[in-house]
Design a protein around this motif. Structure first.
Motif, mmCIF file in Angstrom:
data_model
loop_
_atom_site.group_PDB
_atom_site.id
_atom_site.type_symbol
_atom_site.label_atom_id
_atom_site.label_comp_id
_atom_site.label_asym_id
_atom_site.label_seq_id
_atom_site.Cartn_x
_atom_site.Cartn_y
_atom_site.Cartn_z
ATOM 1 N N GLU A 84 0.825 -1.192 0.000
ATOM 2 C CA GLU A 84 0.000 0.000 0.000
ATOM 3 C C GLU A 84 0.873 1.261 0.000
ATOM 4 O O GLU A 84 1.844 1.340 0.755
ATOM 5 C CB GLU A 84 -0.884 -0.007 1.255
ATOM 6 C CG GLU A 84 -2.227 0.637 1.025
ATOM 7 C CD GLU A 84 -3.046 0.657 2.306
ATOM 8 O OE1 GLU A 84 -3.242 -0.427 2.901
ATOM 9 O OE2 GLU A 84 -3.465 1.750 2.709
ATOM 10 N N GLY A 85 0.546 2.198 -0.838
ATOM 11 C CA GLY A 85 1.269 3.475 -0.869
ATOM 12 C C GLY A 85 2.596 3.433 -1.613
ATOM 13 O O GLY A 85 3.333 4.417 -1.606
ATOM 14 N N ALA A 86 2.903 2.312 -2.255
ATOM 15 C CA ALA A 86 4.201 2.159 -2.926
ATOM 16 C C ALA A 86 4.380 3.175 -4.061
ATOM 17 O O ALA A 86 5.389 3.870 -4.144
ATOM 18 C CB ALA A 86 4.358 0.738 -3.442
ATOM 19 N N LYS A 87 3.382 3.253 -4.907
ATOM 20 C CA LYS A 87 3.449 4.150 -6.067
ATOM 21 C C LYS A 87 3.525 5.604 -5.608
ATOM 22 O O LYS A 87 4.326 6.389 -6.113
ATOM 23 C CB LYS A 87 2.203 3.906 -6.940
ATOM 24 C CG LYS A 87 2.059 4.826 -8.134
ATOM 25 C CD LYS A 87 2.593 4.173 -9.400
ATOM 26 C CE LYS A 87 2.331 5.033 -10.643
ATOM 27 N NZ LYS A 87 3.201 6.223 -10.691
ATOM 28 N N GLU A 88 2.692 5.963 -4.625
ATOM 29 C CA GLU A 88 2.675 7.331 -4.085
ATOM 30 C C GLU A 88 4.057 7.694 -3.539
ATOM 31 O O GLU A 88 4.544 8.793 -3.741
ATOM 32 C CB GLU A 88 1.644 7.456 -2.946
ATOM 33 C CG GLU A 88 0.188 7.372 -3.397
ATOM 34 C CD GLU A 88 -0.258 5.951 -3.743
ATOM 35 O OE1 GLU A 88 0.512 4.985 -3.504
ATOM 36 O OE2 GLU A 88 -1.370 5.806 -4.271
ATOM 37 N N TYR A 89 4.685 6.732 -2.857
ATOM 38 C CA TYR A 89 6.010 6.999 -2.305
ATOM 39 C C TYR A 89 7.020 7.226 -3.422
ATOM 40 O O TYR A 89 7.772 8.196 -3.403
ATOM 41 C CB TYR A 89 6.465 5.838 -1.401
ATOM 42 C CG TYR A 89 7.831 6.093 -0.800
ATOM 43 C CD1 TYR A 89 7.961 6.853 0.358
ATOM 44 C CD2 TYR A 89 8.989 5.604 -1.395
ATOM 45 C CE1 TYR A 89 9.216 7.126 0.899
ATOM 46 C CE2 TYR A 89 10.247 5.867 -0.865
ATOM 47 C CZ TYR A 89 10.344 6.625 0.284
ATOM 48 O OH TYR A 89 11.580 6.891 0.808
ATOM 49 N N ALA A 90 7.026 6.351 -4.403
ATOM 50 C CA ALA A 90 7.990 6.449 -5.503
ATOM 51 C C ALA A 90 7.818 7.762 -6.269
ATOM 52 O O ALA A 90 8.772 8.279 -6.838
ATOM 53 C CB ALA A 90 7.828 5.252 -6.438
ATOM 54 N N ASP A 91 6.604 8.301 -6.249
ATOM 55 C CA ASP A 91 6.319 9.538 -6.978
ATOM 56 C C ASP A 91 6.603 10.795 -6.162
ATOM 57 O O ASP A 91 6.496 11.906 -6.684
ATOM 58 C CB ASP A 91 4.836 9.560 -7.420
ATOM 59 C CG ASP A 91 4.596 8.599 -8.575
ATOM 60 O OD1 ASP A 91 5.584 8.204 -9.221
ATOM 61 O OD2 ASP A 91 3.429 8.233 -8.813
ATOM 62 N N LYS A 92 6.928 10.640 -4.885
ATOM 63 C CA LYS A 92 7.193 11.834 -4.055
ATOM 64 C C LYS A 92 8.368 12.622 -4.646
ATOM 65 O O LYS A 92 9.397 12.025 -4.992
ATOM 66 C CB LYS A 92 7.572 11.404 -2.624
ATOM 67 C CG LYS A 92 6.393 11.207 -1.689
ATOM 68 C CD LYS A 92 6.848 10.445 -0.453
ATOM 69 C CE LYS A 92 7.676 11.316 0.487
ATOM 70 N NZ LYS A 92 6.950 11.590 1.739
ATOM 71 N N PRO A 93 8.243 13.954 -4.716
ATOM 72 C CA PRO A 93 9.350 14.755 -5.263
ATOM 73 C C PRO A 93 10.674 14.504 -4.531
ATOM 74 O O PRO A 93 11.724 14.396 -5.183
ATOM 75 C CB PRO A 93 8.865 16.193 -5.065
ATOM 76 C CG PRO A 93 7.376 16.104 -4.969
ATOM 77 C CD PRO A 93 7.066 14.772 -4.371
ATOM 78 N N ALA A 94 10.636 14.398 -3.212
ATOM 79 C CA ALA A 94 11.883 14.193 -2.456
ATOM 80 C C ALA A 94 12.553 12.881 -2.866
ATOM 81 O O ALA A 94 13.780 12.809 -2.993
ATOM 82 C CB ALA A 94 11.599 14.194 -0.959
ATOM 83 N N VAL A 95 11.753 11.851 -3.084
ATOM 84 C CA VAL A 95 12.300 10.537 -3.457
ATOM 85 C C VAL A 95 12.985 10.622 -4.815
ATOM 86 O O VAL A 95 14.095 10.119 -5.013
ATOM 87 C CB VAL A 95 11.182 9.463 -3.445
ATOM 88 C CG1 VAL A 95 11.656 8.156 -4.052
ATOM 89 C CG2 VAL A 95 10.677 9.248 -2.015
ATOM 90 N N LYS A 96 12.337 11.294 -5.749
ATOM 91 C CA LYS A 96 12.922 11.430 -7.093
ATOM 92 C C LYS A 96 14.188 12.287 -7.062
ATOM 93 O O LYS A 96 15.185 11.944 -7.670
ATOM 94 C CB LYS A 96 11.903 12.058 -8.045
ATOM 95 C CG LYS A 96 10.783 11.099 -8.420
ATOM 96 C CD LYS A 96 9.830 11.775 -9.406
ATOM 97 C CE LYS A 96 8.647 10.922 -9.760
ATOM 98 N NZ LYS A 96 8.971 9.735 -10.542
#
Ligand code: A2P
Length: 221
Positions: free
Chosen positions: A81-93
């Protein structure tokens, strides 16, 4: 097609650089070597193992696995759950592939796991998922702990124990502290003060936090 569009990793996290991995492993081994010779540890041994053993060799008891890291988000290739949202976070990128200094502030041992507590800085918390401490079914008081409380490095697991247990074990100890249980101060060791929290749970608060270089990245497994 970029990899990120085809699948998500098993997890994101900070991966310790090779030299510092050896140092952390050595520190952990030294701690285990000392801990299982302490009278206080022997006294509480029945909490630690179910078998009626007189001694336990902690270095043998825990199995190390893989590259040392501090998981931020377990994605399970997108199934979590929330994997895609996390990967899309600006900080993560933005911070993907960047170097960080993680501060290890404590080592802990339970009958299930041995790990290091990671004390995250404000910067590092921007990579921390908001739901990481929401594990009330496992550790009821966990959701009331500050964000980042679960941050840790798994150093070893007892046979048959999954690595995600390390974070639960840490949260359990921190929840006890939050309730006002300071643990029973057992010994001043060279590395720091050792406290006992019952049920085979030991926490060594490091006198000098260990500063470790790590790269924010992901593992596809
Ligand atoms: P940890 O971060 O506590 O070491 P596995 O080998 O079981 O697939 O796990 C890979 C990594 O992801 C491990 O580092 C593990 O634990 C972490 N992990 C596994 N499952 C979860 C989960 N459900 N939630 C958070 N982290 C997990």
């Amino acid at each position: 097609v970029p990899l990120e569009e085809t699948s998500l990793p098993l997890f994101f996290g900070w991966f310790l650089l090779p030299g510092i991995q050896d140092k952390v492993r050595c520190t952990s081994m030294d701690f285990l070597k000392t801990l299982d010779t302490l009278e206080a540890f022997k006294k509480h041994l029945p909490d630690f193992t179910v078998e009626a053993e007189k001694e336990v060799d902690l270095e043998q008891y825990f199995q190390a696995n893989g590259v040392l890291h501090c998981t931020t988000k377990f994605c399970d290739y997108g199934k979590a759950e929330g994997a895609k949202e996390y990967a899309d976070k600006p900080a993560v990128k933005e911070l993907y592939g960047s170097a960080f200094e993680l501060s290890l502030s404590a080592l802990f041992v339970t009958p299930r796991t041995v790990g290091a507590r990671v004390s995250l800085s404000g910067d590092q918390l921007t990579l921390w998922p908001a739901d990481a401490e929401e594990v009330v079914s496992v550790v009821p008081a966990a959701a009331t702990l500050p964000a980042g409380s679960r941050a840790h490095i798994t150093l070893g697991c007892a046979e048959g124990v999954e690595p995600q247990q390390t974070g639960f074990d840490l949260l359990e100890i921190l929840a006890l502290q939050q309730e006002g249980q300071e643990g029973e101060l057992v010994e001043e060791m060279e590395l720091g003060s050792l406290a006992y929290y019952g049920k085979g749970r030991w926490l060594l608060s490091l006198r000098e936090p260990i500063s470790t270089q790590a790269c924010f990245s992901s593992l596809y497994g």
